[in-house]
Design a protein around this motif. Structure first.
Motif, mmCIF file in Angstrom:
data_model
loop_
_atom_site.group_PDB
_atom_site.id
_atom_site.type_symbol
_atom_site.label_atom_id
_atom_site.label_comp_id
_atom_site.label_asym_id
_atom_site.label_seq_id
_atom_site.Cartn_x
_atom_site.Cartn_y
_atom_site.Cartn_z
ATOM 1 N N LEU A 58 6.120 3.256 -13.579
ATOM 2 C CA LEU A 58 5.702 1.892 -13.925
ATOM 3 C C LEU A 58 5.893 0.949 -12.732
ATOM 4 O O LEU A 58 5.054 0.079 -12.474
ATOM 5 C CB LEU A 58 6.487 1.395 -15.146
ATOM 6 C CG LEU A 58 6.169 -0.026 -15.612
ATOM 7 C CD1 LEU A 58 4.704 -0.179 -16.002
ATOM 8 C CD2 LEU A 58 7.069 -0.424 -16.787
ATOM 9 N N LEU A 59 6.977 1.165 -11.974
ATOM 10 C CA LEU A 59 7.184 0.330 -10.791
ATOM 11 C C LEU A 59 6.033 0.534 -9.799
ATOM 12 O O LEU A 59 5.508 -0.429 -9.223
ATOM 13 C CB LEU A 59 8.531 0.661 -10.127
ATOM 14 C CG LEU A 59 8.805 -0.086 -8.819
ATOM 15 C CD1 LEU A 59 8.803 -1.598 -9.019
ATOM 16 C CD2 LEU A 59 10.139 0.351 -8.201
ATOM 17 N N ALA A 60 5.632 1.793 -9.626
ATOM 18 C CA ALA A 60 4.516 2.073 -8.710
ATOM 19 C C ALA A 60 3.227 1.438 -9.235
ATOM 20 O O ALA A 60 2.433 0.883 -8.462
ATOM 21 C CB ALA A 60 4.340 3.576 -8.547
ATOM 22 N N GLN A 61 3.029 1.508 -10.545
ATOM 23 C CA GLN A 61 1.815 0.898 -11.115
ATOM 24 C C GLN A 61 1.798 -0.612 -10.863
ATOM 25 O O GLN A 61 0.764 -1.180 -10.503
ATOM 26 C CB GLN A 61 1.738 1.193 -12.616
ATOM 27 C CG GLN A 61 1.430 2.666 -12.897
ATOM 28 C CD GLN A 61 1.603 3.032 -14.363
ATOM 29 O OE1 GLN A 61 2.583 2.626 -15.004
ATOM 30 N NE2 GLN A 61 0.675 3.798 -14.900
ATOM 31 N N HIS A 67 0.841 -1.217 0.000
ATOM 32 C CA HIS A 67 0.000 0.000 0.000
ATOM 33 C C HIS A 67 0.871 1.260 0.000
ATOM 34 O O HIS A 67 1.700 1.449 0.884
ATOM 35 C CB HIS A 67 -0.902 -0.041 1.231
ATOM 36 C CG HIS A 67 -1.417 1.297 1.647
ATOM 37 N ND1 HIS A 67 -2.275 2.037 0.861
ATOM 38 C CD2 HIS A 67 -1.190 2.037 2.768
ATOM 39 C CE1 HIS A 67 -2.557 3.181 1.488
ATOM 40 N NE2 HIS A 67 -1.908 3.202 2.635
ATOM 41 N N ASN A 68 0.673 2.093 -1.023
ATOM 42 C CA ASN A 68 1.519 3.299 -1.134
ATOM 43 C C ASN A 68 0.776 4.392 -1.885
ATOM 44 O O ASN A 68 -0.305 4.157 -2.443
ATOM 45 C CB ASN A 68 2.831 2.954 -1.845
ATOM 46 C CG ASN A 68 2.645 2.708 -3.320
ATOM 47 O OD1 ASN A 68 2.867 3.587 -4.154
ATOM 48 N ND2 ASN A 68 2.196 1.506 -3.692
ATOM 49 N N TYR A 69 1.353 5.583 -1.869
ATOM 50 C CA TYR A 69 0.713 6.742 -2.494
ATOM 51 C C TYR A 69 1.517 7.176 -3.721
ATOM 52 O O TYR A 69 2.539 7.831 -3.589
ATOM 53 C CB TYR A 69 0.610 7.898 -1.501
ATOM 54 C CG TYR A 69 -0.193 7.535 -0.272
ATOM 55 C CD1 TYR A 69 -1.546 7.206 -0.388
ATOM 56 C CD2 TYR A 69 0.398 7.488 0.984
ATOM 57 C CE1 TYR A 69 -2.285 6.840 0.732
ATOM 58 C CE2 TYR A 69 -0.345 7.132 2.102
ATOM 59 C CZ TYR A 69 -1.673 6.805 1.969
ATOM 60 O OH TYR A 69 -2.413 6.445 3.068
ATOM 61 N N ALA A 70 1.035 6.795 -4.899
ATOM 62 C CA ALA A 70 1.813 7.061 -6.114
ATOM 63 C C ALA A 70 1.128 8.043 -7.055
ATOM 64 O O ALA A 70 1.632 8.291 -8.146
ATOM 65 C CB ALA A 70 2.101 5.747 -6.833
ATOM 66 N N LEU A 91 -3.884 1.897 -15.695
ATOM 67 C CA LEU A 91 -3.027 0.718 -15.881
ATOM 68 C C LEU A 91 -2.859 -0.088 -14.595
ATOM 69 O O LEU A 91 -2.961 -1.312 -14.597
ATOM 70 C CB LEU A 91 -1.650 1.126 -16.422
ATOM 71 C CG LEU A 91 -0.812 -0.109 -16.772
ATOM 72 C CD1 LEU A 91 -0.171 0.028 -18.132
ATOM 73 C CD2 LEU A 91 0.233 -0.417 -15.723
ATOM 74 N N HIS A 92 -2.634 0.627 -13.471
ATOM 75 C CA HIS A 92 -2.364 -0.122 -12.231
ATOM 76 C C HIS A 92 -3.564 -0.931 -11.771
ATOM 77 O O HIS A 92 -3.422 -1.866 -10.989
ATOM 78 C CB HIS A 92 -1.900 0.828 -11.116
ATOM 79 C CG HIS A 92 -2.959 1.753 -10.582
ATOM 80 N ND1 HIS A 92 -3.482 2.804 -11.293
ATOM 81 C CD2 HIS A 92 -3.599 1.772 -9.390
ATOM 82 C CE1 HIS A 92 -4.382 3.444 -10.562
ATOM 83 N NE2 HIS A 92 -4.481 2.830 -9.403
ATOM 84 N N ARG A 93 -4.765 -0.589 -12.270
ATOM 85 C CA ARG A 93 -5.951 -1.349 -11.896
ATOM 86 C C ARG A 93 -6.327 -2.366 -12.982
ATOM 87 O O ARG A 93 -6.982 -3.369 -12.695
ATOM 88 C CB ARG A 93 -7.117 -0.400 -11.602
ATOM 89 C CG ARG A 93 -6.764 0.640 -10.508
ATOM 90 C CD ARG A 93 -7.887 0.912 -9.564
ATOM 91 N NE ARG A 93 -8.330 -0.272 -8.872
ATOM 92 C CZ ARG A 93 -9.370 -0.318 -8.037
ATOM 93 N NH1 ARG A 93 -10.060 0.768 -7.810
ATOM 94 N NH2 ARG A 93 -9.716 -1.438 -7.437
ATOM 95 N N SER A 94 -5.879 -2.101 -14.210
ATOM 96 C CA SER A 94 -6.229 -3.005 -15.307
ATOM 97 C C SER A 94 -5.567 -4.376 -15.146
ATOM 98 O O SER A 94 -5.938 -5.324 -15.825
ATOM 99 C CB SER A 94 -5.820 -2.390 -16.649
ATOM 100 O OG SER A 94 -4.408 -2.355 -16.737
ATOM 101 N N ILE A 95 -4.577 -4.460 -14.244
ATOM 102 C CA ILE A 95 -3.912 -5.759 -14.035
ATOM 103 C C ILE A 95 -4.598 -6.578 -12.937
ATOM 104 O O ILE A 95 -4.182 -7.686 -12.637
ATOM 105 C CB ILE A 95 -2.398 -5.573 -13.703
ATOM 106 C CG1 ILE A 95 -2.210 -4.651 -12.487
ATOM 107 C CG2 ILE A 95 -1.659 -5.015 -14.922
ATOM 108 C CD1 ILE A 95 -0.749 -4.454 -12.069
#
Ligand code: SUG
Length: 439
Positions: A96-99, A16-19, A136-140
């Motif tokens: 991208l790492l955060a995603q 859990h982080n804030y990106a 993108l981070h949710r599409s995975i």
């Protein structure tokens, strides 16, 4: 037939982080780069579940996803062992790492759309994981979401699982955050709220922020689930531009009660009128005027992202503590509770770690309406009990980092720790192998 609503809460994941990944989500955008507190976050979620369970509500947990999603990084050309991949992506493309590392699956209101068996053509409970294609981070999320839902609701005689809609812009789907089942003693309706009509460029649409849900997607879900009592209405594009990225930021409904802001829909008046005609006597819509609470105030307090729970003592509202601290939002709640208002009690809950990323109490749970028999068929390991609560608290304290800053995401021990935590969790919940790394 009595329907019980199971609250399936997402456990906040160890990464859990804030990106600042969610354009259009004001909290996510304004907290980018801040230090997060994963252990506190998961414990806040458990506190909420414990309170909801104490009301006599059926509660269950949805495990977090395996993050960072190394297979995403590899599919984009990063090669080598896990450490090499993480170091390279950190150096070349930290966003991208955060995603790939986001713990966003905690917001299970976006995990899927669920239809009760009584309203489904096949008379089985319907599940369609949301494709979440807008970010993108949710599409995975959908593959692991689908695996987990199939494992938790495994009995094919009661539960039917569909594939997510095709992840094309025409079919952007954000799940139950844009769907509300309303019913009185005589009638029911599935309210689907969409942000845009993808194939009609002349239709009203937001100018600043994306509309994540399309009408085409909402209609496809209703079709897939075999719902013949669906009602579709459009979100107010200006509200989306003010930060209402899902309908559950501006409206919440349960049973015969709908709490909604006057600027929630493109045409709120006619929407409520239509719902009243469908639902007949017993339907109660409380429309909050902008004079009492502006849309930006609704967004900053997340008043409408409260959980509205039907209990033997009436409707209980589980609201974020930000509402308690905001005199105007508090005044709205006080009015709902007074006299013959629709709410019998309000309880304020601190889920600040989730709130800072734009996720309130209602985002953290997926509602699964079930008959008694269907409830008995849910995987027992995920159902709430005092013993499960104690084990989950000990598990969280054992595995979760106390704090995380953006650079910590490149630490290979975080990825290893996440997998160890998930292995321990699947053992604890008796889920068996469910993640790709366990196959
Ligand atoms: O999709 N935030 C989530 C919040 C989802 C809230 N859900 C509902 N309203 N139902 C989102 O925007 C932020 C991640 C970050 O910025 O690190 C994020 O994904």
């Amino acid at each position: 037939m009595t329907i019980t609503e199971l609250q399936l809460d997402g456990l906040v994941g160890p990464t859990h982080n804030y990106a600042g990944l969610s354009v259009g989500n004001v909290a996510s955008m304004s907290n980018e780069g801040n230090v997060s507190f994963p252990r506190a976050a998961v414990l806040q979620g458990l506190d909420k579940m414990a309170f909801v369970a104490s009301l006599g509500i059926q509660q269950a947990v949805m495990p977090p996803q395996d993050r960072p999603e190394l297979s995403l990084l590899r599919s984009l050309g990063f090669q080598g062992d896990d450490e090499t991949v993480l170091a390279a992506v950190h150096q070349e493309d930290p966003v991208l790492l955060a995603q790939a590392s986001s713990a966003a699956s905690m917001w299970t209101a976006n995990a899927a759309t669920v239809t009760p068996s009584c309203d489904a053509a096949t008379r089985r409970v319907q599940f369609t994981p949301a494709n979440l294609r807008d970010k993108l981070h949710r599409s995975i999320e959908p593959p692991q979401t689908g695996m987990l839902l199939r494992r938790i609701f495994a009995d094919a005689s009661f539960f039917e699982h569909h594939l997510p809609l095709i992840a094309a812009s025409q079919y952007g789907d954000e799940g139950a955050a844009n769907h509300t089942w309303l019913h009185t003693t005589s009638h029911g309706v599935h309210l689907f709220v969409y942000g845009s009509v993808a194939r009609d460029p002349s239709s009203p649409s937001p100018q600043r922020f994306p509309a994540r849900q399309t009408r085409e997607a909402s209609q496809a879900i209703a079709r897939l689930h075999g719902i013949d009592n669906a009602f579709f209405t459009q979100q107010n594009p200006d509200a989306i531009d003010a930060g209402v990225f899902h309908n559950d930021v501006i409206a919440v409904g349960s049973g015969s009660v709908l709490l909604v802001h006057e600027h929630a829909f493109l045409n709120t008046k006619s929407t409520i009128q239509a719902l009243a005609e469908i639902l007949g006597d017993g339907f109660a819509a409380c429309v909050v005027p902008a004079e009492a609470l502006t849309v930006p105030e609704a967004v900053s307090t997340y008043l409408f992202n409260s959980q509205l729970l039907q209990t033997p003592e009436g409707h209980v509202l589980v609201a974020p503590s930000q509402v308690e601290a905001h005199p105007r939002a508090r005044a709205v709640v006080d009015e709902w509770v007074q006299g013959d208002g629709p709410i019998s009690r309000v309880h304020f809950i601190d889920v600040r770690e989730s709130m800072y990323n734009g996720g309130g109490p209602a985002c953290l749970r997926l509602r699964v309406p079930l008959t008694r028999t269907e409830l008995e068929a849910v995987h027992p390991g995920v159902r709430w009990s005092e013993a499960l609560e104690a084990s989950l608290r000990a598990w969280a304290v054992r595995w979760y980092p106390e704090s995380l800053s953006p650079d910590d995401l490149a630490d290979p021990s975080l990825a290893r720790g996440n997998r160890d935590a998930l292995q321990a969790l699947t053992d604890l919940l008796d889920l068996g192998p469910v993640y790709p790394f366990q196959q």
